[in-house]
Design an enzyme around this catalytic site. Structure first.
Site, short mmCIF file in Angstrom:
data_model
loop_
_atom_site.label_atom_id
_atom_site.label_comp_id
_atom_site.label_asym_id
_atom_site.label_seq_id
_atom_site.Cartn_x
_atom_site.Cartn_y
_atom_site.Cartn_z
N SER A 63 -5.46 91.38 59.89
CA SER A 63 -5.05 91.74 61.19
C SER A 63 -6.16 91.10 62.21
O SER A 63 -5.81 91.44 63.38
CB SER A 63 -4.40 93.22 61.29
OG SER A 63 -5.56 94.06 61.35
N THR A 86 -4.80 95.47 64.16
CA THR A 86 -5.96 95.32 65.20
C THR A 86 -6.87 96.26 64.75
O THR A 86 -6.87 97.14 63.69
CB THR A 86 -5.61 95.56 66.45
OG1 THR A 86 -4.49 94.61 66.88
CG2 THR A 86 -6.44 95.68 67.63
N THR A 126 -8.72 91.53 67.48
CA THR A 126 -7.60 91.37 66.68
C THR A 126 -7.12 89.88 66.51
O THR A 126 -7.48 89.15 67.24
CB THR A 126 -6.27 92.18 67.50
OG1 THR A 126 -5.28 92.16 66.74
CG2 THR A 126 -5.96 91.33 68.86
N ARG A 148 0.33 82.88 72.92
CA ARG A 148 0.44 84.22 72.98
C ARG A 148 -0.89 85.01 73.03
O ARG A 148 -1.47 84.83 72.05
CB ARG A 148 1.69 84.70 72.21
CG ARG A 148 1.93 86.26 72.49
CD ARG A 148 1.05 87.18 71.45
NE ARG A 148 1.70 88.64 71.54
CZ ARG A 148 0.94 89.50 71.11
NH1 ARG A 148 -0.20 89.58 70.36
NH2 ARG A 148 1.54 90.82 71.29
N THR A 150 -3.49 100.00 69.41
CA THR A 150 -3.20 98.97 68.62
C THR A 150 -1.41 99.20 68.60
O THR A 150 -0.88 100.11 69.04
CB THR A 150 -3.16 99.22 67.15
OG1 THR A 150 -3.00 100.39 66.71
CG2 THR A 150 -4.98 99.25 66.97
N GLY A 151 -0.65 98.08 68.09
CA GLY A 151 0.83 98.17 68.15
C GLY A 151 1.21 97.00 69.10
O GLY A 151 0.65 95.93 69.27
#
Ligand code: ASP
Length: 365
Positions: free
Chosen positions: A88, A215, A233, A243, A266-267
């Site tokens: 990640s 991340t 990340t 992106r 994170t997320g």
């Protein structure tokens, strides 16, 4: 898991148990005078890049040895960026839809009131160091893609053709095979199909759930109360090329105010960007909230901004997770998320050593 259960576990499992105040609010905070503390997402303790030292230990050791707080934190996250096992972050991060690993990072130095970031950076294993170089050597905050790479080259970073590992490339090939882009008539259905297949691969155990959205955010404070933070990340797996998520966006994936504290995330980055929620957490701390409540209030803001049916579960709550890692200037900290189970942790290193602490959920799983 309910918040109440989380609190009981916390009380039973930490060296602070005897000191905990009687209210539930106080029980979720780790009170201290100004003392060095480093916190991060859970991979800041699980990833060691084959060595003996994790991110939070390395950062804590350097910071308590007198290093600049941000230098210490970045040396810590470098371990995770270089670790091919962490898919990640950095080297071996899951690539975009074209199979290219692109990296985002942001760092912020509380005392200097300076920040730097890179987005969509290709070919450099340690984007956090490039973000720091942007802060230290330019008048700008954020460099992207080719420009970021040219800047990194000019700063002496070695540029590699490909940051995939055999593992990340094999997973991309599997995703590609399953999604077959010839059959997507429009971008929305293509994105949804890509997301569906990605989540299927998580459910089948092919991808660690923490590495699909994954991340590292790492925040630290030294004995002077100097606060810094860094987030780094490879972003969302199989993203549309170009992106950029929340990680390099100041106020979204990270924010630091040396008078108050730090927050990072994170997320699902898109949800976080819409509310600039790390900035919001720090503002809530400034208003006097404790780290847990500040993080929960920011999660509530994101929840209230999430109205598209495709992003909601049947019960009306978000169908994705967002996590915040919150640290105050005096060393109080918390990890909060929309959803957290017994496995959901954040990493801490202080005078009691490195450990995982439970994340607190806003919503029932
Ligand atoms: N927040 C990151 C992004 O949206 C991904 C993650 O933390 O899982 O790029």
């Amino acid at each position: 898991m309910s918040s109440a259960i989380n609190r009981r576990r916390f009380l039973g499992s930490t060296a602070f148990a005897g000191l905990a105040a009687s209210t539930a609010q106080a029980a979720t905070m780790k009170r201290s005078a100004t003392r060095p503390v480093v916190i991060s997402s859970a991979n800041g303790l699980t990833s060691t890049n084959g060595g003996a030292t994790s991110c939070v230990e390395q950062a804590y050791r350097l910071i308590t040895g007198g290093a600049d707080v941000l230098d210490g934190l970045i040396a810590g996250v470098n371990i995770v960026e270089l670790d091919p096992e962490d898919a990640s972050v950095g080297f071996g991060g899951l690539p975009d839809a074209n199979g290219v690993v692109t990296l985002d990072s942001c760092c912020m130095h509380g005392p200097k009131k300076r920040a730097g970031a890179v987005a969509c950076l290709k070919g450099v294993r340690t984007p956090s160091l490039v973000a720091q170089a942007v802060a230290d050597n330019t008048d700008h905050h954020l460099l992207v893609d080719e420009g970021a790479q040219q800047f990194a080259r000019s700063m002496g970073f070695s540029i590699e053709d490909d940051l995939n590992t055999d593992h990340s490339r094999a997973l991309w090939l599997e995703w590609k095979r399953r999604t077959d882009p010839r059959h997507y008539p429009d971008p929305a259905s293509r994105a949804q199909a890509g997301q569906r297949v990605g989540l299927e691969m998580v459910a089948e155990g092919k991808i660690d759930a923490n590495h699909y959205y994954g991340t590292i955010n790492c925040n630290g404070v030294n004995a002077n109360g100097d606060v810094c933070g860094v987030t780094t990340t490879s972003g969302l797996a199989w993203k549309i090329p170009g992106r950029v998520g929340d990680s390099p966006i100041l106020g979204a994936g990270l924010y630091v105010d040396n008078d108050v504290g730090a927050a990072g995330s994170t997320g699902r980055g898109e949800a976080n960007i819409y509310s600039l929620a790390s900035f919001l957490v720090v503002e809530f701390l400034r208003q006097g909230m404790n780290p847990r409540d500040a993080g929960m209030a920011a999660l509530e803001r994101i929840r209230s901004h999430t109205i598209e049916p495709r992003l909601l579960k049947e019960d009306g709550n978000p169908a994705f997770n967002v996590n915040f890692y919150v640290l105050t200037k005096n060393g109080e900290h918390a990890g909060v998320a929309f959803y957290a189970d017994e496995e959901s942790k954040y990493a801490v290193c202080d005078e009691h050593g490195p450990r995982h602490e439970p994340m607190e959920p806003l919503l029932p799983s």
